[in-house]
Write a protein that holds these residues in place. Structure first.
Motif, PDB file in Angstrom:
ATOM      1  N   ALA A  11       0.818  -1.216   0.000  1.00 33.27           N
ATOM      2  CA  ALA A  11       0.000   0.000   0.000  1.00 33.27           C
ATOM      3  C   ALA A  11       0.845   1.256   0.000  1.00 33.27           C
ATOM      4  CB  ALA A  11      -0.915  -0.003   1.226  1.00 33.27           C
ATOM      5  N   LEU A  12       1.899   1.287   0.794  1.00 31.29           N
ATOM      6  CA  LEU A  12       2.720   2.488   0.880  1.00 31.29           C
ATOM      7  C   LEU A  12       3.353   2.832  -0.448  1.00 31.29           C
ATOM      8  CD1 LEU A  12       3.976   4.725   2.563  1.00 31.29           C
ATOM      9  CD2 LEU A  12       5.807   3.136   3.197  1.00 31.29           C
ATOM     10  N   SER A  13       3.875   1.808  -1.156  1.00 30.19           N
ATOM     11  CA  SER A  13       4.548   2.074  -2.425  1.00 30.19           C
ATOM     12  C   SER A  13       3.593   2.557  -3.488  1.00 30.19           C
ATOM     13  CB  SER A  13       5.269   0.811  -2.918  1.00 30.19           C
ATOM     14  OG  SER A  13       4.340  -0.195  -3.225  1.00 30.19           O
ATOM     15  N   LEU A  14       2.307   2.170  -3.373  1.00 26.83           N
ATOM     16  CA  LEU A  14       1.339   2.568  -4.389  1.00 26.83           C
ATOM     17  C   LEU A  14       0.700   3.924  -4.096  1.00 26.83           C
ATOM     18  CD1 LEU A  14      -0.460  -0.789  -5.131  1.00 26.83           C
ATOM     19  CD2 LEU A  14       1.014   0.508  -6.653  1.00 26.83           C
ATOM     20  N   VAL A  27      -4.121   8.157 -20.116  1.00 18.76           N
ATOM     21  CA  VAL A  27      -3.234   9.205 -19.626  1.00 18.76           C
ATOM     22  C   VAL A  27      -2.643   8.824 -18.292  1.00 18.76           C
ATOM     23  CG1 VAL A  27      -3.148  11.593 -18.841  1.00 18.76           C
ATOM     24  CG2 VAL A  27      -4.431  11.003 -20.899  1.00 18.76           C
ATOM     25  N   LYS A  28      -3.484   8.315 -17.385  1.00 20.00           N
ATOM     26  CA  LYS A  28      -3.016   7.974 -16.055  1.00 20.00           C
ATOM     27  C   LYS A  28      -2.044   6.808 -16.095  1.00 20.00           C
ATOM     28  CE  LYS A  28      -7.232   7.823 -14.373  1.00 20.00           C
ATOM     29  NZ  LYS A  28      -8.329   7.635 -13.398  1.00 20.00           N
ATOM     30  N   GLY A  29      -2.288   5.830 -16.987  1.00 18.39           N
ATOM     31  CA  GLY A  29      -1.367   4.713 -17.114  1.00 18.39           C
ATOM     32  C   GLY A  29       0.000   5.170 -17.549  1.00 18.39           C
ATOM     33  N   GLY A  38       6.270   2.898 -12.567  1.00 20.58           N
ATOM     34  CA  GLY A  38       5.196   1.936 -12.738  1.00 20.58           C
ATOM     35  C   GLY A  38       5.401   0.664 -11.947  1.00 20.58           C
ATOM     36  N   ALA A  39       6.050   0.698 -10.801  1.00 21.44           N
ATOM     37  CA  ALA A  39       6.285  -0.515 -10.025  1.00 21.44           C
ATOM     38  C   ALA A  39       4.980  -0.972  -9.408  1.00 21.44           C
ATOM     39  CB  ALA A  39       7.313  -0.243  -8.940  1.00 21.44           C
ATOM     40  N   LEU A  40       4.487  -2.119  -9.841  1.00 26.50           N
ATOM     41  CA  LEU A  40       3.238  -2.660  -9.337  1.00 26.50           C
ATOM     42  C   LEU A  40       3.551  -3.951  -8.595  1.00 26.50           C
ATOM     43  CD1 LEU A  40       1.002  -2.064 -12.458  1.00 26.50           C
ATOM     44  CD2 LEU A  40       1.246  -0.637 -10.442  1.00 26.50           C
ATOM     45  N   ILE A  94      -9.253   2.039 -10.786  1.00 33.04           N
ATOM     46  CA  ILE A  94      -8.395   2.099  -9.613  1.00 33.04           C
ATOM     47  C   ILE A  94      -6.948   1.974 -10.072  1.00 33.04           C
ATOM     48  CG2 ILE A  94     -10.134   1.151  -8.056  1.00 33.04           C
ATOM     49  CD1 ILE A  94      -8.632  -1.525  -8.189  1.00 33.04           C
ATOM     50  N   ASN A  95      -6.024   2.157  -9.125  1.00 33.00           N
ATOM     51  CA  ASN A  95      -4.588   2.072  -9.441  1.00 33.00           C
ATOM     52  C   ASN A  95      -4.215   2.969 -10.614  1.00 33.00           C
ATOM     53  OD1 ASN A  95      -4.349   0.267  -7.377  1.00 33.00           O
ATOM     54  ND2 ASN A  95      -3.945  -1.510  -8.637  1.00 33.00           N
ATOM     55  N   ASP A  96      -4.754   4.179 -10.583  1.00 31.06           N
ATOM     56  CA  ASP A  96      -4.500   5.149 -11.644  1.00 31.06           C
ATOM     57  C   ASP A  96      -4.775   4.589 -13.037  1.00 31.06           C
ATOM     58  OD1 ASP A  96      -3.941   7.207  -9.969  1.00 31.06           O
ATOM     59  OD2 ASP A  96      -1.952   7.611 -10.755  1.00 31.06           O
ATOM     60  N   GLY A  97      -5.891   3.884 -13.152  1.00 29.97           N
ATOM     61  CA  GLY A  97      -6.343   3.435 -14.457  1.00 29.97           C
ATOM     62  C   GLY A  97      -5.794   2.115 -14.913  1.00 29.97           C
TER      63      GLY A  97
END
Length: 224
Positions: A11-14, A27-29, A38-40, A94-97
């Protein structure tokens, strides 16, 4: 049915990725890749408390570059538009698209204290299954929730049965079980005030998260 555990560190990294409100997923992606690498995180992200019940993380264990992130966002935009046509489904990015959240209220899906899908919800889930089948490069996480009426001995198995009912129905319509997982959270993740009837109705729900799988990430990195 697959099970999974919480991954709290994700959660913190996202958190730094959640910006650009109002922009399209494309755009958000792209912003994810360009701005933060983009570290998921690997695995399903942690469930954040505080009464919000939001699931974080994309479960793909990959790094998405700027252009690849834009490709993923575009694909998610297209599927989101398909899903918005389904009656009884609340659809949001969610997750910025880079992922999609679909919420079904239990009043649409189930009778009170029941895990049997009603006729109207079977129609909605049939359309949902068709969209999943036509967009195969995603993983699907299904979460069952209840209000706080009763106790954990009742609510926990009921939420699991409701999530499993959705899982089983989607599988019966041709969605591969290998891309799905389900879990019940009982009353631990409310999104509204349990002291009111309206709030309890909102808390009785099933949430489905559509997440890019490894193949989608690899294709996007190759410009596909």
């Amino acid at each position: 049915m697959k099970r999974f555990s919480f991954l709290g560190a994700l959660a913190l990294s996202l958190t730094i990725l959640l910006s650009a409100c109002g922009a399209s997923n494309t755009v958000k992606g792209g912003g994810i890749g360009a701005g933060a690498g983009g570290a998921l995180g690997a695995g399903i992200g942690a469930i954040i408390g505080g009464g919000k019940g939001a699931a974080w993380g994309a479960g793909i264990g990959a790094v998405v570059g700027g252009s690849a992130g834009a490709i993923i966002g575009n694909k998610m935009d297209k599927q989101k538009k398909e899903l918005e046509a389904i009656n009884g489904a609340q659809v949001e990015s969610i997750n910025d698209g880079q992922a999609i959240k679909v919420t079904f209220e239990s009043g649409i899906l189930f009778a009170t204290n029941s895990s049997t899908l009603n006729t109207a919800s079977q129609s909605a889930l049939s359309s949902f299954a068709s969209s999943l089948i036509s967009n195969p490069d995603t993983d699907v996480s299904i979460y069952g929730h209840t209000d706080n009426t009763g106790n954990d001995a009742i609510n926990n198995p009921l939420s699991e049965k409701r999530a499993q009912a959705v899982y089983s129905f989607l599988a019966s319509k041709g969605v591969k079980g290998s891309r799905m997982q389900s879990q019940g959270f009982g009353s631990t993740q409310p999104v509204a005030d349990n002291s009111t009837s309206q709030g309890r109705a909102q808390n009785r729900r099933v949430e489905v998260y559509i997440l890019p799988n490894e193949k989608m990430i690899q294709d996007a990195q190759q410009g596909k």
